[in-house]
Design a protein around this motif. Sequence first.
Motif, PDB file in Angstrom:
ATOM      1  N   ALA A   1     -15.345   8.208   2.659  1.00 19.38           N
ATOM      2  CA  ALA A   1     -15.024   8.447   1.250  1.00 19.38           C
ATOM      3  C   ALA A   1     -13.949   7.475   0.780  1.00 19.38           C
ATOM      4  O   ALA A   1     -14.017   6.948  -0.346  1.00 19.38           O
ATOM      5  CB  ALA A   1     -14.553   9.890   1.058  1.00 19.38           C
ATOM      6  N   ALA A   2     -12.978   7.213   1.636  1.00 13.33           N
ATOM      7  CA  ALA A   2     -11.938   6.239   1.292  1.00 13.33           C
ATOM      8  C   ALA A   2     -12.528   4.836   1.196  1.00 13.33           C
ATOM      9  O   ALA A   2     -12.182   4.062   0.284  1.00 13.33           O
ATOM     10  CB  ALA A   2     -10.819   6.286   2.326  1.00 13.33           C
TER      11      ALA A   2
ATOM     12  N   VAL B   1       0.856  -1.189   0.000  1.00 16.70           N
ATOM     13  CA  VAL B   1       0.000   0.000   0.000  1.00 16.70           C
ATOM     14  C   VAL B   1       0.886   1.231   0.000  1.00 16.70           C
ATOM     15  O   VAL B   1       1.833   1.318   0.787  1.00 16.70           O
ATOM     16  CB  VAL B   1      -0.924   0.023   1.236  1.00 16.70           C
ATOM     17  N   ASP B   2       0.586   2.180  -0.879  1.00 18.10           N
ATOM     18  CA  ASP B   2       1.352   3.421  -0.953  1.00 18.10           C
ATOM     19  C   ASP B   2       0.380   4.590  -1.030  1.00 18.10           C
ATOM     20  O   ASP B   2      -0.293   4.796  -2.043  1.00 18.10           O
ATOM     21  CB  ASP B   2       2.262   3.396  -2.185  1.00 18.10           C
ATOM     22  N   ILE B   3       0.297   5.361   0.062  1.00 15.78           N
ATOM     23  CA  ILE B   3      -0.591   6.524   0.109  1.00 15.78           C
ATOM     24  C   ILE B   3       0.184   7.753  -0.356  1.00 15.78           C
ATOM     25  O   ILE B   3       1.136   8.185   0.294  1.00 15.78           O
ATOM     26  CB  ILE B   3      -1.141   6.757   1.534  1.00 15.78           C
ATOM     27  N   GLY B   4      -0.216   8.304  -1.488  1.00 12.17           N
ATOM     28  CA  GLY B   4       0.446   9.472  -2.032  1.00 12.17           C
ATOM     29  C   GLY B   4      -0.360  10.734  -1.798  1.00 12.17           C
ATOM     30  O   GLY B   4      -1.333  10.750  -1.050  1.00 12.17           O
ATOM     31  N   GLY B   5       0.044  11.795  -2.485  1.00 11.57           N
ATOM     32  CA  GLY B   5      -0.656  13.062  -2.323  1.00 11.57           C
ATOM     33  C   GLY B   5      -1.984  13.098  -3.033  1.00 11.57           C
ATOM     34  O   GLY B   5      -2.937  13.730  -2.558  1.00 11.57           O
ATOM     35  N   GLY B   6      -2.086  12.418  -4.190  1.00 10.10           N
ATOM     36  CA  GLY B   6      -3.319  12.462  -4.961  1.00 10.10           C
ATOM     37  C   GLY B   6      -3.938  11.117  -5.228  1.00 10.10           C
ATOM     38  O   GLY B   6      -5.096  11.036  -5.639  1.00 10.10           O
ATOM     39  N   SER B   7      -3.185  10.049  -5.033  1.00 16.02           N
ATOM     40  CA  SER B   7      -3.718   8.708  -5.273  1.00 16.02           C
ATOM     41  C   SER B   7      -3.090   7.731  -4.296  1.00 16.02           C
ATOM     42  O   SER B   7      -2.065   8.024  -3.673  1.00 16.02           O
ATOM     43  CB  SER B   7      -3.426   8.266  -6.717  1.00 16.02           C
ATOM     44  N   THR B   8      -3.723   6.574  -4.172  1.00 13.51           N
ATOM     45  CA  THR B   8      -3.195   5.504  -3.326  1.00 13.51           C
ATOM     46  C   THR B   8      -3.138   4.235  -4.159  1.00 13.51           C
ATOM     47  O   THR B   8      -4.122   3.867  -4.811  1.00 13.51           O
ATOM     48  CB  THR B   8      -4.074   5.288  -2.080  1.00 13.51           C
ATOM     49  N   GLU B   9      -1.982   3.594  -4.129  1.00 11.26           N
ATOM     50  CA  GLU B   9      -1.761   2.404  -4.948  1.00 11.26           C
ATOM     51  C   GLU B   9      -1.812   1.143  -4.086  1.00 11.26           C
ATOM     52  O   GLU B   9      -1.311   1.144  -2.953  1.00 11.26           O
ATOM     53  CB  GLU B   9      -0.415   2.479  -5.670  1.00 11.26           C
ATOM     54  N   PHE B  10      -2.413   0.088  -4.660  1.00 12.02           N
ATOM     55  CA  PHE B  10      -2.560  -1.199  -3.980  1.00 12.02           C
ATOM     56  C   PHE B  10      -2.047  -2.293  -4.915  1.00 12.02           C
ATOM     57  O   PHE B  10      -2.484  -2.393  -6.061  1.00 12.02           O
ATOM     58  CB  PHE B  10      -4.018  -1.479  -3.640  1.00 12.02           C
ATOM     59  N   ILE B  11      -1.135  -3.102  -4.412  1.00 13.20           N
ATOM     60  CA  ILE B  11      -0.550  -4.156  -5.230  1.00 13.20           C
ATOM     61  C   ILE B  11      -0.474  -5.436  -4.412  1.00 13.20           C
ATOM     62  O   ILE B  11      -0.061  -5.413  -3.248  1.00 13.20           O
ATOM     63  CB  ILE B  11       0.874  -3.805  -5.703  1.00 13.20           C
TER      64      ILE B  11
ATOM     65  N   SER C   1      -4.860   1.675  -8.683  1.00  8.87           N
ATOM     66  CA  SER C   1      -4.583   3.029  -8.205  1.00  8.87           C
ATOM     67  C   SER C   1      -5.918   3.719  -7.984  1.00  8.87           C
ATOM     68  O   SER C   1      -6.729   3.832  -8.919  1.00  8.87           O
ATOM     69  CB  SER C   1      -3.750   3.792  -9.243  1.00  8.87           C
ATOM     70  N   LEU C   2      -6.170   4.157  -6.749  1.00 12.00           N
ATOM     71  CA  LEU C   2      -7.438   4.792  -6.403  1.00 12.00           C
ATOM     72  C   LEU C   2      -7.237   6.287  -6.194  1.00 12.00           C
ATOM     73  O   LEU C   2      -6.206   6.731  -5.682  1.00 12.00           O
ATOM     74  CB  LEU C   2      -8.028   4.163  -5.139  1.00 12.00           C
TER      75      LEU C   2
END
Length: 516
Positions: free
Chosen positions: A204-205, A153-163, A175-176
């Motif tokens: 919302a998440a 899981v990688d929470i970024g500034g504009g999106s969060t990626e799940f692998i 990518s959400l």
Amino acid sequence: MPKDISLPIAAPNAEFESGEPQRLAAIDLGSNSFHLLVANYQNERLQVVARLGEKVQLAAGLDENGYLSEAAMQRALDCLGRFAPFLTDIEGPNLRVVGTNALRDAYNSQTFIERAEAQLGHAIEIIAGREEARLIYLGAAHALAESGRRLIVDIGGGSTEFIIGEAFEPKALESLRMGCVTFTGRFFADGELTEKRMRRAELAALSELANIQRPYQRLGWDDPVGSSGTIKAAASVLHAYGDTPQEGVITRSGLKKLRERLLKCKHLEKVELDGLKPDRARVFPAGIAILSAIFEAFDLHQMRFADGALREGVLYDMAGRNSAEDTRSKTLDMLKRVYDVDTRQAENVAETAKHLFAVAKQPWGLTAEQGHYLSWASHVHEIGLAISHSQFHRHGAYLLEHSDLAGFSRPEQRLLAFLVRAHRRKFPLKEWQALPASQQPSAAKLARLLRLAVLINHSRPEGAPIPPQIAADSNGDALTITLPPSDEPTLLSTDLEQEQTFMANAGFSFNLHTPS
């Protein structure tokens, strides 16, 4: 004529094969932070030379209409100016600059990209969400010694990626559209930090997570791992307060205590916690809301932080390009299978294109890197036939531009799509002019070579193609094609005469010569 800024494709390098270290660099233009990583690559490992990061908060500079403000662009350019001195000894093919969610979303991202490219003297690639996820996984996987199936899981500034993946192979990528900067603007715009607002952000998440929750749980994992800023900061704060069994581990109970501490601050400007860097404080509550929702949706009991994320993944991916491990070649091989491409015809066109490229490379100022696109386009120029024979070049271009193609950035996909779109019928001037100005000269040349390669193989020969004698005019823009003597018109001569008309209408030319 604008300077032709080539997309950064690393050419095969003997230094990789000899075991000598190779200097590589990556710049990650994130929605919250920009990061620079310079490292020596040797024996399949990275030795870090320089690591820099700055909170640029590009996503915070997006207005209600989706345009980046001048102030945000200037912050970004100033940051790149500070990165530039670390790049002076980096060869062009060994540097990649990638942009993520904020630049994917901004309507005027091309304006910023052109200014940044002029400053750096290097192409900038906007990568799709799933490609970002793939690169994040690659970087994180190299940082993890343990085997088994992982959730990254990688929470970024504009999106969060799940692998979800095993070893270095991702099994699921997503990518959400939720990140600590965008959620800060959406739920905490005035700075007020309350239980009600925190829960709205979490809901919302959870809504975003609903689409992947069940398929990810069915696929399963043994080891939940987090990467990048928000999760690193959460682990640091929990360790500072003794709310974790060991450093780098986030537990569900510890996350709940952290959430309570944040709510006691009551305002973003008053967020001050042990272990939390001041420059992350304002966007930290939104990041924790997203992380709390992830724990809730996937019923996690703990997650550990691991170094290694997008920028590390970019470097490892760069080291593997133009080798047997090049993800892009594997992706196109998969496309050929999915769309049942005529492999023999694709190989014949590719072989002819290779011959044409060798002739035109020097007089036309083409590079070996650009030759990769010509070869790739040759191999997939007929994928649109799987949809319809009518306008199949348009169908193929659409598939290439809008599919998630592992290994390719958006500019790379756009160029590949253009070449396939341009390989037959009238030359698509509108689509050509829509390309970045820096890519238009070489794109037109590659398209002209592909068109000729397709025409030369129009009869779909059963064996290997034998290109007619071809010569290039080193003093001009035209190729001269000399056909074997013939008393009667042939399919090829007729096709090439029609091609002369198409080229003339587009402002290009080539010479056709048939000895008597």
